[in-house]
Design an enzyme around this catalytic site. Structure first.
Site, mmCIF file in Angstrom:
data_model
loop_
_atom_site.group_PDB
_atom_site.id
_atom_site.type_symbol
_atom_site.label_atom_id
_atom_site.label_comp_id
_atom_site.label_asym_id
_atom_site.label_seq_id
_atom_site.Cartn_x
_atom_site.Cartn_y
_atom_site.Cartn_z
ATOM 1 C CG ASP A 32 9.225 3.515 17.061
ATOM 2 O OD1 ASP A 32 8.914 4.535 16.413
ATOM 3 O OD2 ASP A 32 8.939 2.359 16.689
ATOM 4 C CE1 TYR A 143 11.618 -1.547 3.274
ATOM 5 C CE2 TYR A 143 11.346 -3.303 1.662
ATOM 6 C CZ TYR A 143 11.250 -2.852 2.963
ATOM 7 O OH TYR A 143 10.796 -3.693 3.952
ATOM 8 C CB VAL A 187 -2.786 -5.735 -0.412
ATOM 9 C CG1 VAL A 187 -2.293 -7.122 0.002
ATOM 10 C CG2 VAL A 187 -4.039 -5.839 -1.232
HETATM 11 P P1 NAD Z 1 6.182 -0.093 10.751
HETATM 12 O O1 NAD Z 1 6.266 1.144 9.933
HETATM 13 O O2 NAD Z 1 4.915 -0.366 11.477
HETATM 14 O O3 NAD Z 1 7.394 -0.156 11.788
HETATM 15 C C1 NAD Z 1 8.602 0.529 11.631
HETATM 16 C C2 NAD Z 1 8.890 1.243 12.947
HETATM 17 O O4 NAD Z 1 10.166 1.906 12.834
HETATM 18 C C3 NAD Z 1 7.863 2.323 13.281
HETATM 19 O O5 NAD Z 1 7.442 2.187 14.620
HETATM 20 C C4 NAD Z 1 8.620 3.627 13.067
HETATM 21 O O6 NAD Z 1 8.131 4.682 13.882
HETATM 22 C C5 NAD Z 1 10.039 3.208 13.394
HETATM 23 N N1 NAD Z 1 11.060 4.058 12.763
HETATM 24 C C6 NAD Z 1 11.089 4.469 11.462
HETATM 25 N N2 NAD Z 1 12.161 5.258 11.254
HETATM 26 C C7 NAD Z 1 12.820 5.356 12.448
HETATM 27 C C8 NAD Z 1 13.984 6.039 12.878
HETATM 28 N N3 NAD Z 1 14.696 6.793 12.026
HETATM 29 N N4 NAD Z 1 14.385 5.910 14.160
HETATM 30 C C9 NAD Z 1 13.654 5.151 15.043
HETATM 31 N N5 NAD Z 1 12.535 4.493 14.689
HETATM 32 C C10 NAD Z 1 12.125 4.585 13.413
HETATM 33 O O7 NAD Z 1 6.518 -1.304 9.736
HETATM 34 P P2 NAD Z 1 6.511 -2.876 9.961
HETATM 35 O O8 NAD Z 1 5.670 -3.452 8.894
HETATM 36 O O9 NAD Z 1 6.264 -3.204 11.376
HETATM 37 O O10 NAD Z 1 8.017 -3.234 9.596
HETATM 38 C C11 NAD Z 1 8.996 -3.624 10.566
HETATM 39 C C12 NAD Z 1 10.258 -4.056 9.834
HETATM 40 O O11 NAD Z 1 10.001 -5.198 9.022
HETATM 41 C C13 NAD Z 1 10.832 -3.006 8.892
HETATM 42 O O12 NAD Z 1 12.237 -3.058 8.962
HETATM 43 C C14 NAD Z 1 10.347 -3.463 7.526
HETATM 44 O O13 NAD Z 1 11.181 -2.989 6.493
HETATM 45 C C15 NAD Z 1 10.420 -4.954 7.685
HETATM 46 N N6 NAD Z 1 9.555 -5.695 6.763
HETATM 47 C C16 NAD Z 1 8.204 -5.614 6.872
HETATM 48 C C17 NAD Z 1 7.395 -6.367 6.002
HETATM 49 C C18 NAD Z 1 5.887 -6.344 6.069
HETATM 50 O O14 NAD Z 1 5.245 -7.057 5.288
HETATM 51 N N7 NAD Z 1 5.265 -5.583 6.981
HETATM 52 C C19 NAD Z 1 7.981 -7.173 5.025
HETATM 53 C C20 NAD Z 1 9.358 -7.205 4.926
HETATM 54 C C21 NAD Z 1 10.144 -6.489 5.827
HETATM 55 C C1 UD1 Z 2 6.553 -5.398 -1.144
HETATM 56 C C2 UD1 Z 2 7.672 -6.377 -0.856
HETATM 57 C C3 UD1 Z 2 7.824 -6.599 0.616
HETATM 58 C C4 UD1 Z 2 7.999 -5.266 1.295
HETATM 59 C C5 UD1 Z 2 6.749 -4.445 1.044
HETATM 60 C C6 UD1 Z 2 6.918 -3.085 1.722
HETATM 61 C C7 UD1 Z 2 7.931 -8.016 -2.696
HETATM 62 C C8 UD1 Z 2 7.577 -9.406 -3.146
HETATM 63 N N1 UD1 Z 2 7.395 -7.667 -1.483
HETATM 64 O O1 UD1 Z 2 5.341 -6.011 -0.885
HETATM 65 O O2 UD1 Z 2 8.961 -7.395 0.877
HETATM 66 O O3 UD1 Z 2 8.194 -5.431 2.657
HETATM 67 O O4 UD1 Z 2 6.630 -4.254 -0.359
HETATM 68 O O5 UD1 Z 2 6.060 -2.122 1.205
HETATM 69 O O6 UD1 Z 2 8.641 -7.270 -3.327
HETATM 70 N N2 UD1 Z 2 -2.490 -4.269 -4.210
HETATM 71 C C9 UD1 Z 2 -3.716 -4.065 -4.814
HETATM 72 N N3 UD1 Z 2 -4.521 -3.070 -4.320
HETATM 73 C C10 UD1 Z 2 -4.144 -2.282 -3.264
HETATM 74 C C11 UD1 Z 2 -2.875 -2.506 -2.644
HETATM 75 C C12 UD1 Z 2 -2.067 -3.511 -3.164
HETATM 76 O O7 UD1 Z 2 -4.094 -4.744 -5.773
HETATM 77 O O8 UD1 Z 2 -4.939 -1.412 -2.869
HETATM 78 C C13 UD1 Z 2 -1.635 -5.352 -4.734
HETATM 79 C C14 UD1 Z 2 -0.254 -4.888 -5.150
HETATM 80 O O9 UD1 Z 2 -0.264 -4.377 -6.453
HETATM 81 C C15 UD1 Z 2 0.524 -6.199 -5.008
HETATM 82 C C16 UD1 Z 2 -0.160 -6.915 -3.829
HETATM 83 O O10 UD1 Z 2 -1.424 -6.283 -3.693
HETATM 84 O O11 UD1 Z 2 0.381 -6.967 -6.168
HETATM 85 C C17 UD1 Z 2 0.593 -6.787 -2.515
HETATM 86 O O12 UD1 Z 2 0.931 -5.421 -2.333
HETATM 87 P P1 UD1 Z 2 1.560 -4.839 -0.971
HETATM 88 O O13 UD1 Z 2 0.741 -5.263 0.180
HETATM 89 O O14 UD1 Z 2 1.796 -3.377 -1.183
HETATM 90 O O15 UD1 Z 2 2.954 -5.592 -0.818
HETATM 91 P P2 UD1 Z 2 4.124 -5.943 -1.885
HETATM 92 O O16 UD1 Z 2 4.273 -4.872 -2.873
HETATM 93 O O17 UD1 Z 2 3.927 -7.342 -2.335
#
Ligand code: NAD
Ligand code: UD1
Length: 310
Positions: A32, A143, A187
């Site tokens: 990381d 993304y 959110v």
């Molecule tokens: P996060 O930002 O907490 O975790 C990402 C981690 O990757 C961080 O610890 C960051 O420091 C590390 N990182 C970023 N760039 C790097 C680099 N160049 N080299 C080494 N490390 C690096 O986010 P998260 O929500 O835990 O997401 C984890 C994974 O799941 C990501 O791939 C994200 O795209 C995917 N994902 C998350 C969600 C969600 O709802 N949180 C949804 C869909 C997909």
């Molecule tokens: C999107 C992607 C998800 C991705 C994530 C990363 C989709 C379906 N999902 O999530 O796969 O990993 O982005 O960033 O494409 N909202 C508010 N007020 C706020 C913040 C958010 O109303 O202050 C609303 C947003 O407009 C949205 C919902 O909450 O409608 C969820 O938003 P968020 O948590 O940012 O995630 P997604 O955009 O759904």
């Protein structure tokens, strides 16, 4: 017991995967660069693992980190849609070139399996619900394109080189350690943090948009299931969610009930490019990985609220 690398293991989801692997007796290394991850996410178990502070964009660093590993959980990414819209080139380097670096290193060093964190965003805004893995990908942001291409690389490396790969399409994941403070925060941590501080929350649009909100422990279960799944599951993509969608208005009502506090609701304009509804079909993950979401939306919210409120 397996030797496991978690890229992005100091982040929200990665730290939960690392913690569970340790608890199950596996050896854990994290790679990381701490760009959005934090050492505090490893509090309580950092001493039991190896933390390599380095960048997945650097092939030598990735080769060193993957050396001797059985399974790689590739979570590292710039995990923000708006960030990718602002800077497609920089996010492409991390999210796609970084992913290719991981795959090449794993292929060359005989890592057995790579489990990849993909995203529901690859489906775009088609109105067909629930989302099935057989539906066309329609990325609407850099993304989403980077995740779609990452998945495609996963499939190709399986077909071309026999590397075992499994892609997990996460739907909106939430839980402890998710960052509530960035302008790009998801959110749920954002709303909980505002509620705890007595600050207003802003709903983008009418609040009737819905998401398949999924508690982080379910995602950890899915990753472990993907590590153990039969080889017939390799080269494939699976939705990881709860299979139930809730509106933002319902989310805020639930948070009010759990906290006993009144939310100061404001409505702003709908967010540009927002998907209206998102709901997963999780039948494929159930059948091929044995994945079942154990923690409900409500139970996950209670646990998450407790984490941020104390
Ligand atoms: P996060 O930002 O907490 O975790 C990402 C981690 O990757 C961080 O610890 C960051 O420091 C590390 N990182 C970023 N760039 C790097 C680099 N160049 N080299 C080494 N490390 C690096 O986010 P998260 O929500 O835990 O997401 C984890 C994974 O799941 C990501 O791939 C994200 O795209 C995917 N994902 C998350 C969600 C969600 O709802 N949180 C949804 C869909 C997909
Ligand atoms: C999107 C992607 C998800 C991705 C994530 C990363 C989709 C379906 N999902 O999530 O796969 O990993 O982005 O960033 O494409 N909202 C508010 N007020 C706020 C913040 C958010 O109303 O202050 C609303 C947003 O407009 C949205 C919902 O909450 O409608 C969820 O938003 P968020 O948590 O940012 O995630 P997604 O955009 O759904």
């Amino acid at each position: 017991m397996a030797k496991c690398l978690v890229t992005g293991g100091a982040g929200f989801i990665g730290s939960h995967i690392a913690e569970r692997l340790l608890r199950d007796g596996h050896e854990v290394r994290i790679l990381d660069d701490l760009s959005s991850g934090r050492r505090q996410n490893l509090d309580g178990f950092q001493g039991e693992l190896e933390l390599v502070e380095g960048d997945i964009r650097d092939p030598d660093t990735v080769r060193r980190a993957t050396h001797g590993m059985d399974t790689v959980f590739h979570q590292a990414a710039t995990a923000s849609v708006p960030r990718s819209v602002e800077d497609p080139a920089a996010t492409n380097e991390t999210n796609l070139t970084g992913t290719l670096n991981v795959l090449l290193a794993c292929r060359d060093q005989n890592v057995r399996r790579v489990v990849f964190a993909s995203s529901s965003s690859i489906y775009g805004d088609s109105e067909e619900m629930p989302k099935l893995e057989s539906m066309a990908m329609n990325p609407l942001s850099p993304y989403a394109l980077q995740k779609a291409a990452g998945e495609t690389y996963m499939r190709l490396f399986h077909k071309l080189y026999g590397l075992e790969t499994v892609s997990l399409r996460y739907f909106n994941i939430f839980g402890p350690r998710q960052d509530p403070n960035s302008e790009y925060s998801a959110v749920i941590p954002k709303f909980i943090s505002a509620l705890v501080r007595g600050a207003p929350i802003t709903l983008h649009g009418d609040g009737e948009q819905s998401r398949d909100f999924t508690y982080v422990e379910n995602v950890v279960d899915a990753n472990l299931a993907a590590m153990r799944a039969p080889a017939s599951s390799c080269g494939r993509m699976f939705n990881i969610a709860c299979g139930e969608a809730y509106s933002l208005n319902h989310l805020v009502n639930e948070l009010e009930r759990i906290s006993g506090r009144r939310a100061l609701r404001q409505h702003g304009p709908a967010r540009l490019g927002d998907v209206r509804h998102s709901l997963a079909d999780i039948g494929a993950a159930r059948e091929s990985l044995g994945y079942l979401p154990k923690i409900t939306f409500e139970e996950g919210l209670v646990r998450t609220y407790r984490h941020f409120a104390t």
